[in-house]
Design a protein around this motif. Structure first.
Motif, PDB file in Angstrom:
ATOM      1  N   MET A   1       0.848  -1.205   0.000  1.00 41.75           N
ATOM      2  CA  MET A   1       0.000   0.000   0.000  1.00 41.75           C
ATOM      3  C   MET A   1       0.885   1.257   0.000  1.00 41.75           C
ATOM      4  N   GLU A   2       0.471   2.229  -0.775  1.00 45.07           N
ATOM      5  CA  GLU A   2       1.273   3.469  -0.900  1.00 45.07           C
ATOM      6  C   GLU A   2       1.294   4.246   0.423  1.00 45.07           C
ATOM      7  N   THR A   3       2.473   4.692   0.793  1.00 46.39           N
ATOM      8  CA  THR A   3       2.611   5.525   2.010  1.00 46.39           C
ATOM      9  C   THR A   3       2.451   6.990   1.621  1.00 46.39           C
ATOM     10  N   ILE A   4       1.566   7.658   2.335  1.00 52.59           N
ATOM     11  CA  ILE A   4       1.378   9.084   2.000  1.00 52.59           C
ATOM     12  C   ILE A   4       2.208   9.983   2.913  1.00 52.59           C
ATOM     13  N   ILE A   5       2.298   9.609   4.189  1.00 53.02           N
ATOM     14  CA  ILE A   5       3.119  10.403   5.131  1.00 53.02           C
ATOM     15  C   ILE A   5       4.061   9.454   5.878  1.00 53.02           C
ATOM     16  N   ARG A   6       5.307   9.863   5.970  1.00 51.59           N
ATOM     17  CA  ARG A   6       6.280   9.055   6.709  1.00 51.59           C
ATOM     18  C   ARG A   6       7.207   9.994   7.488  1.00 51.59           C
ATOM     19  N   THR A   7       7.478   9.635   8.726  1.00 52.12           N
ATOM     20  CA  THR A   7       8.459  10.426   9.497  1.00 52.12           C
ATOM     21  C   THR A   7       9.645   9.531   9.832  1.00 52.12           C
ATOM     22  N   GLU A   8      10.814  10.155   9.889  1.00 54.54           N
ATOM     23  CA  GLU A   8      12.031   9.369  10.112  1.00 54.54           C
ATOM     24  C   GLU A   8      12.861  10.053  11.200  1.00 54.54           C
ATOM     25  N   LYS A   9      12.943   9.381  12.337  1.00 59.99           N
ATOM     26  CA  LYS A   9      13.751   9.871  13.478  1.00 59.99           C
ATOM     27  C   LYS A   9      13.492  11.364  13.761  1.00 59.99           C
ATOM     28  N   VAL A  10      12.223  11.696  13.913  1.00 63.61           N
ATOM     29  CA  VAL A  10      11.863  13.112  14.122  1.00 63.61           C
ATOM     30  C   VAL A  10      11.962  13.489  15.599  1.00 63.61           C
ATOM     31  N   ASP A  11      12.692  14.558  15.828  1.00 64.06           N
ATOM     32  CA  ASP A  11      12.782  15.150  17.177  1.00 64.06           C
ATOM     33  C   ASP A  11      12.161  16.533  17.143  1.00 64.06           C
ATOM     34  N   LEU A  52       1.275  16.420  14.924  1.00 67.30           N
ATOM     35  CA  LEU A  52       0.354  16.905  13.874  1.00 67.30           C
ATOM     36  C   LEU A  52       0.831  18.241  13.299  1.00 67.30           C
ATOM     37  N   ASN A  53       1.353  19.096  14.170  1.00 72.31           N
ATOM     38  CA  ASN A  53       1.887  20.392  13.690  1.00 72.31           C
ATOM     39  C   ASN A  53       3.017  20.174  12.693  1.00 72.31           C
ATOM     40  N   LEU A  54       3.866  19.191  12.981  1.00 74.72           N
ATOM     41  CA  LEU A  54       5.004  18.931  12.083  1.00 74.72           C
ATOM     42  C   LEU A  54       4.517  18.335  10.759  1.00 74.72           C
ATOM     43  N   ILE A  58       3.051  23.274   9.795  1.00 75.36           N
ATOM     44  CA  ILE A  58       2.987  24.599  10.443  1.00 75.36           C
ATOM     45  C   ILE A  58       4.103  24.739  11.478  1.00 75.36           C
ATOM     46  N   ASP A  59       4.898  23.685  11.651  1.00 74.18           N
ATOM     47  CA  ASP A  59       6.075  23.754  12.511  1.00 74.18           C
ATOM     48  C   ASP A  59       7.177  22.920  11.862  1.00 74.18           C
ATOM     49  N   ARG A  60       8.400  23.173  12.266  1.00 73.59           N
ATOM     50  CA  ARG A  60       9.527  22.436  11.676  1.00 73.59           C
ATOM     51  C   ARG A  60      10.157  21.522  12.725  1.00 73.59           C
ATOM     52  N   PRO A  61      10.604  20.314  12.324  1.00 72.92           N
ATOM     53  CA  PRO A  61      11.254  19.425  13.302  1.00 72.92           C
ATOM     54  C   PRO A  61      12.653  19.943  13.661  1.00 72.92           C
ATOM     55  N   HIS A  63      15.162  17.822  14.526  1.00 71.50           N
ATOM     56  CA  HIS A  63      15.970  16.872  13.747  1.00 71.50           C
ATOM     57  C   HIS A  63      15.015  15.897  13.046  1.00 71.50           C
ATOM     58  N   GLY A  64      15.558  15.156  12.070  1.00 67.91           N
ATOM     59  CA  GLY A  64      14.776  14.126  11.395  1.00 67.91           C
ATOM     60  C   GLY A  64      14.108  14.634  10.128  1.00 67.91           C
ATOM     61  N   SER A  65      13.414  13.718   9.456  1.00 66.80           N
ATOM     62  CA  SER A  65      12.802  14.058   8.170  1.00 66.80           C
ATOM     63  C   SER A  65      11.328  13.668   8.143  1.00 66.80           C
ATOM     64  N   ILE A  66      10.566  14.458   7.388  1.00 64.45           N
ATOM     65  CA  ILE A  66       9.138  14.154   7.176  1.00 64.45           C
ATOM     66  C   ILE A  66       8.936  14.033   5.669  1.00 64.45           C
ATOM     67  N   PHE A  67       8.352  12.916   5.258  1.00 58.67           N
ATOM     68  CA  PHE A  67       8.150  12.684   3.829  1.00 58.67           C
ATOM     69  C   PHE A  67       6.661  12.759   3.504  1.00 58.67           C
ATOM     70  N   LEU A  68       6.321  13.518   2.495  1.00 55.40           N
ATOM     71  CA  LEU A  68       4.948  13.604   2.007  1.00 55.40           C
ATOM     72  C   LEU A  68       4.957  13.102   0.567  1.00 55.40           C
ATOM     73  N   ARG A  69       4.237  12.031   0.320  1.00 53.68           N
ATOM     74  CA  ARG A  69       4.262  11.357  -1.000  1.00 53.68           C
ATOM     75  C   ARG A  69       5.704  11.102  -1.452  1.00 53.68           C
ATOM     76  N   GLY A  70       6.533  10.722  -0.521  1.00 53.75           N
ATOM     77  CA  GLY A  70       7.911  10.349  -0.843  1.00 53.75           C
ATOM     78  C   GLY A  70       8.896  11.504  -0.881  1.00 53.75           C
TER      79      GLY A  70
END
Lengths: 115, 263
Positions: A1-11, A52-54, A58-61, A63-70
């Motif tokens: 199944m396609e991932t729409i939102i993914r977070t990676e080691k977000v602080d 949810l803010n990240l 409307i807010d920035r992490p 550290h870490g990455s946030i992926f939207l549609r890859g």
């Protein structure tokens, strides 16, 4: 199944380097698939709203990455993030955050104005 | 008028400045050999005319300036109604016996001086009014900015707008447009306030900032004239102040993550 939102080691650390420093999110990895209703639960102060803010840009992490549609949106510019908020993501705030000088229908229609 | 040589009457402003009393003797730097003695003080309704005056006898003046036998200005008292006639007579005599070494004689009677005075004040009136208007035009937005009128609400509003997808540039454009509208409104408001203040209260309290030494309440009607230029100045200054005061703070708010602005 396609991932729409993914977070990676977000602080997310508030007041970093100051005595009142708060670590709201610690190394968060989540994946939200497309067309899925996802609930996030947790006790008060566990970081649900911060996450949810990240995700809603409307807010920035800290550290870490946030992926939207890859695509890694954590490195996006202010202009690019505004465009995502305008075109892709909708958000209802906990405390509504309405513009008091506008009537209800204009508050609803407001995000359409710059289009 | 003066009993002895060297006696003078000085303006109240001078007396106050140097703490001078009657009977005090003094010299002036231009001719230190000439000694003067204060016999009285000169006071008029408007201190601007009498503050720095030194009134002395013709002979003393000639001695002080070392131009014996000559006068640059002579004041002549006549019986009521005879002034224009006498002025004409003196002028005609001076024209019939011209002195090539001296500048041409100019005779002015009281009515002419009054006309000059009014014309001078009328000219200044435009300047004063411009200044009053500009003062009000600056005061309105300055008060709004200094008092931080709606700053917290404004920050939150910008945060919400940004959260819904507006670009920083669009937020700046919106604020600039709002400033333009406020400035366009405050310009006529400033003129109305300046007009009311001058016509109803004779420029009380603020006139002293524009006309020296008239005190809180001007002892004469403060001149006023309303022209399109003050309106333009009012608009120009208020928009500059509004832009400087609000665009930077808006830009700062709009460039942080929206959640911080909404906090």
């Amino acid at each position: 199944m396609e991932t729409i939102i993914r977070t990676e080691k977000v602080d997310k650390i508030y007041y970093q380097g100051r005595p009142e420093e708060v670590r709201a999110l610690n190394q968060i990895d989540i994946e939200i698939p497309k067309n899925r209703l996802v609930l996030i639960r947790g006790p008060s102060g566990s970081g649900k709203t911060t996450l949810l803010n990240l995700i809603s840009t409307i807010d920035r992490p800290t550290h870490g990455s946030i992926f939207l549609r890859g695509e890694d949106i954590s490195k996006y510019s202010d202009v690019q993030l505004s465009r995502i908020r305008q075109k892709t993501i909708g958000l209802i705030f906990q405390n509504f955050n309405l513009l008091p000088r506008l009537p209800a229908w204009e508050n609803v229609a407001f995000p359409l104005l710059p289009c | 008028m003066f009993r002895e040589k060297g006696e003078v009457v000085i303006g109240k402003g001078l007396a106050k400045e140097f703490n001078l009393q009657t009977g005090v003797r003094f010299t002036l730097a231009a001719n230190p050999s000439k000694l003067f003695k204060i016999t009285g003080f000169f006071d008029a309704d408007a201190t601007i005319w009498s503050a720095n005056l030194i009134l002395m006898a013709f002979e003393d003046t000639a001695e002080f300036f070392q131009i014996k036998g000559k006068a640059t200005d002579i004041l002549i008292y006549t019986r009521p109604g005879y002034a224009p006639l006498l002025a004409k007579e003196i002028q005609e005599k001076s024209l019939s016996t011209p002195d090539s070494l001296e500048p041409p004689l100019r005779v002015q009677d009281k009515s002419l001086v009054r006309r000059y005075f009014e014309r001078g004040f009328n000219y200044k009136a435009g300047v004063f009014t411009a200044l009053y208007t500009v003062a009000f035009a600056l005061a309105i937005p300055a008060l709004l900015i200094v008092s931080g009128f709606g700053q917290t609400e404004r920050r939150k509003e910008i945060g919400i707008i940004k959260a819904t997808g507006w670009q920083t540039q669009e937020v700046m454009e919106m604020v600039a447009l709002e400033n333009l509208i406020i400035s366009l409104t405050s310009a006529p408001l400033a003129i109305l306030m300046a007009m009311a203040w001058l016509k109803l209260f004779n420029g009380a309290f603020i006139a002293q900032f524009f006309i020296a030494e008239i005190g809180l309440m001007a002892p004469f009607p403060v001149p006023s004239r309303f022209l399109p230029l003050p309106c333009f100045f009012a608009f120009l200054f208020s928009i500059v102040l509004m832009m400087v005061g609000s665009l930077y703070s808006t830009w700062k708010t709009a460039t942080v993550p929206p959640v911080e602005a909404m906090r």
